[in-house]
Design a protein around this motif. Structure first.
Motif, PDB file in Angstrom:
ATOM      1  N   VAL A  39       0.890  -1.011   0.001  1.00  0.00           N
ATOM      2  CA  VAL A  39       0.112  -0.324   0.055  1.00  0.00           C
ATOM      3  C   VAL A  39       0.979   1.388   0.030  1.00  0.00           C
ATOM      4  O   VAL A  39       0.640   2.105  -0.659  1.00  0.00           O
ATOM      5  N   LEU A  40       1.837   1.209   0.655  1.00  0.00           N
ATOM      6  CA  LEU A  40       2.786   2.236   1.027  1.00  0.00           C
ATOM      7  C   LEU A  40       3.366   2.808  -0.595  1.00  0.00           C
ATOM      8  O   LEU A  40       3.580   3.866  -0.963  1.00  0.00           O
ATOM      9  N   LEU A  41       3.849   1.806  -1.225  1.00  0.00           N
ATOM     10  CA  LEU A  41       4.583   1.712  -2.342  1.00  0.00           C
ATOM     11  C   LEU A  41       3.494   2.329  -3.523  1.00  0.00           C
ATOM     12  O   LEU A  41       3.936   3.131  -4.402  1.00  0.00           O
ATOM     13  N   ALA A  42       2.163   1.838  -3.557  1.00  0.00           N
ATOM     14  CA  ALA A  42       1.094   2.038  -4.344  1.00  0.00           C
ATOM     15  C   ALA A  42       0.873   3.821  -4.225  1.00  0.00           C
ATOM     16  O   ALA A  42       0.366   4.429  -5.043  1.00  0.00           O
ATOM     17  N   THR A  43       0.976   4.248  -3.089  1.00  0.00           N
ATOM     18  CA  THR A  43       0.652   5.580  -2.676  1.00  0.00           C
ATOM     19  C   THR A  43       1.768   6.618  -3.536  1.00  0.00           C
ATOM     20  O   THR A  43       1.399   7.539  -4.008  1.00  0.00           O
ATOM     21  N   ARG A  44       2.752   5.895  -3.980  1.00  0.00           N
ATOM     22  CA  ARG A  44       3.738   6.747  -4.618  1.00  0.00           C
ATOM     23  C   ARG A  44       3.595   6.669  -6.097  1.00  0.00           C
ATOM     24  O   ARG A  44       4.340   7.342  -7.012  1.00  0.00           O
ATOM     25  N   GLY A  45       2.504   6.009  -6.644  1.00  0.00           N
ATOM     26  CA  GLY A  45       2.089   6.061  -7.939  1.00  0.00           C
ATOM     27  C   GLY A  45       2.892   4.796  -8.814  1.00  0.00           C
ATOM     28  O   GLY A  45       2.785   4.806 -10.076  1.00  0.00           O
ATOM     29  N   ARG A  46       3.586   3.984  -8.195  1.00  0.00           N
ATOM     30  CA  ARG A  46       4.181   2.866  -8.780  1.00  0.00           C
ATOM     31  C   ARG A  46       3.105   1.934  -9.478  1.00  0.00           C
ATOM     32  O   ARG A  46       2.105   1.519  -8.773  1.00  0.00           O
ATOM     33  N   ALA A  47       3.609   1.278 -10.471  1.00  0.00           N
ATOM     34  CA  ALA A  47       2.744   0.397 -11.158  1.00  0.00           C
ATOM     35  C   ALA A  47       2.782  -1.018 -10.419  1.00  0.00           C
ATOM     36  O   ALA A  47       3.830  -1.237  -9.518  1.00  0.00           O
ATOM     37  N   ASN A  48       1.921  -1.991 -10.491  1.00  0.00           N
ATOM     38  CA  ASN A  48       1.631  -3.296  -9.873  1.00  0.00           C
ATOM     39  C   ASN A  48       2.812  -3.979 -10.122  1.00  0.00           C
ATOM     40  O   ASN A  48       3.682  -4.659  -9.351  1.00  0.00           O
ATOM     41  N   ALA A  49       3.425  -3.956 -11.243  1.00  0.00           N
ATOM     42  CA  ALA A  49       4.438  -5.060 -11.857  1.00  0.00           C
ATOM     43  C   ALA A  49       5.783  -4.471 -11.239  1.00  0.00           C
ATOM     44  O   ALA A  49       6.808  -5.341 -10.665  1.00  0.00           O
ATOM     45  N   LYS A  50       5.881  -2.952 -10.982  1.00  0.00           N
ATOM     46  CA  LYS A  50       7.155  -2.503 -10.137  1.00  0.00           C
ATOM     47  C   LYS A  50       7.175  -3.021  -8.758  1.00  0.00           C
ATOM     48  O   LYS A  50       8.122  -3.051  -8.155  1.00  0.00           O
ATOM     49  N   ILE A  51       5.910  -2.690  -7.963  1.00  0.00           N
ATOM     50  CA  ILE A  51       5.884  -3.204  -6.493  1.00  0.00           C
ATOM     51  C   ILE A  51       6.134  -4.732  -6.575  1.00  0.00           C
ATOM     52  O   ILE A  51       6.588  -5.122  -5.420  1.00  0.00           O
ATOM     53  N   ALA A  52       5.520  -5.293  -7.553  1.00  0.00           N
ATOM     54  CA  ALA A  52       5.826  -6.937  -7.228  1.00  0.00           C
ATOM     55  C   ALA A  52       7.325  -7.235  -7.362  1.00  0.00           C
ATOM     56  O   ALA A  52       7.704  -8.205  -6.772  1.00  0.00           O
ATOM     57  N   ALA A  53       8.143  -6.448  -8.278  1.00  0.00           N
ATOM     58  CA  ALA A  53       9.493  -6.841  -8.460  1.00  0.00           C
ATOM     59  C   ALA A  53      10.232  -6.342  -7.141  1.00  0.00           C
ATOM     60  O   ALA A  53      11.222  -7.098  -6.628  1.00  0.00           O
ATOM     61  N   ASP A  54       9.824  -5.222  -6.420  1.00  0.00           N
ATOM     62  CA  ASP A  54      10.611  -4.887  -5.320  1.00  0.00           C
ATOM     63  C   ASP A  54      10.177  -5.618  -4.151  1.00  0.00           C
ATOM     64  O   ASP A  54      11.052  -5.632  -3.273  1.00  0.00           O
ATOM     65  N   THR A  55       9.036  -5.961  -4.113  1.00  0.00           N
ATOM     66  CA  THR A  55       8.663  -6.919  -2.743  1.00  0.00           C
ATOM     67  C   THR A  55       8.866  -8.414  -3.151  1.00  0.00           C
ATOM     68  O   THR A  55       8.594  -9.014  -2.057  1.00  0.00           O
ATOM     69  N   ARG A  56       8.924  -8.824  -4.292  1.00  0.00           N
ATOM     70  CA  ARG A  56       9.298 -10.210  -4.706  1.00  0.00           C
ATOM     71  C   ARG A  56       8.027 -11.076  -4.511  1.00  0.00           C
ATOM     72  O   ARG A  56       8.080 -12.075  -3.982  1.00  0.00           O
ATOM     73  N   LEU A  57       6.978 -10.184  -4.864  1.00  0.00           N
ATOM     74  CA  LEU A  57       5.657 -10.971  -4.830  1.00  0.00           C
ATOM     75  C   LEU A  57       5.102 -11.317  -6.264  1.00  0.00           C
ATOM     76  O   LEU A  57       5.545 -10.306  -7.213  1.00  0.00           O
ATOM     77  N   HIS A  58       3.927 -11.902  -6.261  1.00  0.00           N
ATOM     78  CA  HIS A  58       3.335 -11.978  -7.600  1.00  0.00           C
ATOM     79  C   HIS A  58       2.450 -10.843  -7.854  1.00  0.00           C
ATOM     80  O   HIS A  58       2.217 -10.206  -6.789  1.00  0.00           O
ATOM     81  N   VAL A  59       2.429 -10.402  -9.093  1.00  0.00           N
ATOM     82  CA  VAL A  59       1.635  -9.285  -9.393  1.00  0.00           C
ATOM     83  C   VAL A  59       0.127  -9.195  -8.959  1.00  0.00           C
ATOM     84  O   VAL A  59      -0.372  -8.310  -8.466  1.00  0.00           O
TER      85      VAL A  59
END
Length: 225
Positions: A39-59
């Motif tokens: 959620v915190l990364l999403a508030t920065r306007g990042r795409a789901n794919a980028k967040i998935a890569a940063d957190t090592r989770l599935h999109v």
């Protein structure tokens, strides 16, 4: 194929403060920390794919928790309640199995001196109490009340012919059900026989004065201090 746009997430100051505590707290469960980070990364306007890569989770996981927070806030980050597998045996069947274990096998016409879990499982099926049951299930039921019929010395047990009807009413109340209808949130079941003793009790013996030895010890103790 069109790409679905990510859900926009907007936080209040209180939500941001709480999410940071969830994301960076040392005692926060790992799953809760991951969801707060999404959620915190999403508030920065990042795409789901980028967040998935940063957190090592599935999109898909990122998309799920991002959407659930956008629609339900912080409470939506907890796991939803699951119904689980329905119980195979009713409370009445469990109680009847325990009642049978408290009887001697000779009362059922069996050439046994003591019950065993396999013998109880066979007898429960033969009587039609259960369709089919394993010895391990019977053993687990008896362990709940510390029943060990294979180690019995003597039993004081009365078999009520109306046992099933009486037990079903009580067990349904324990399961918060009355006449087949679940109880509402503002309805309560109170069992008076499980309350502790609260009645006033008088003393059986009068209060005694301290003995001579205690009276002589008090001045000496005062001088020592």
């Amino acid at each position: 194929m069109p790409i679905r746009a990510a859900v926009t997430v907007v936080l209040t100051a209180a939500e941001r403060h709480r999410l940071k505590k969830m994301a960076y707290g040392h005692k926060t469960p790992h799953q809760t920390r991951q969801r707060a980070t999404i959620v915190l990364l999403a508030t920065r306007g990042r795409a789901n794919a980028k967040i998935a890569a940063d957190t090592r989770l599935h999109v898909d996981s990122v998309r799920t928790w991002r959407g659930r927070f956008a629609h339900g806030g912080i409470p939506a980050l907890t796991d939803r309640r699951r119904s689980g597998r329905p119980a195979r045996f009713t409370p009445v069947q469990v109680t009847e199995a325990k009642a049978l274990a408290c009887q001697l096998p000779a009362e059922s016409g069996l050439p046994l001196s003591r019950w065993s879990c396999p013998a109880l499982a066979v007898e429960l099926t033969a009587r039609g109490i259960t369709d089919g049951i394993s010895a391990s299930t019977v053993r687990r039921w008896l362990r709940q009340d510390a029943l060990k019929p294979w180690q019995y010395r003597s039993w004081i047990f009365i078999r009520d012919p109306a046992f099933r009807a009486k037990a079903r009413r009580i067990l349904d109340l324990y399961a918060r059900t009355w006449r087949g209808v679940p109880l509402s949130a503002d309805e309560y079941v109170i069992s008076s026989d499980e309350k502790t003793s609260v009645q006033a009790r008088c003393r059986c013996h009068p209060t005694l004065a301290p003995g001579q030895e205690a009276q002589q010890r008090e001045p000496r103790d005062a001088d020592d201090r």
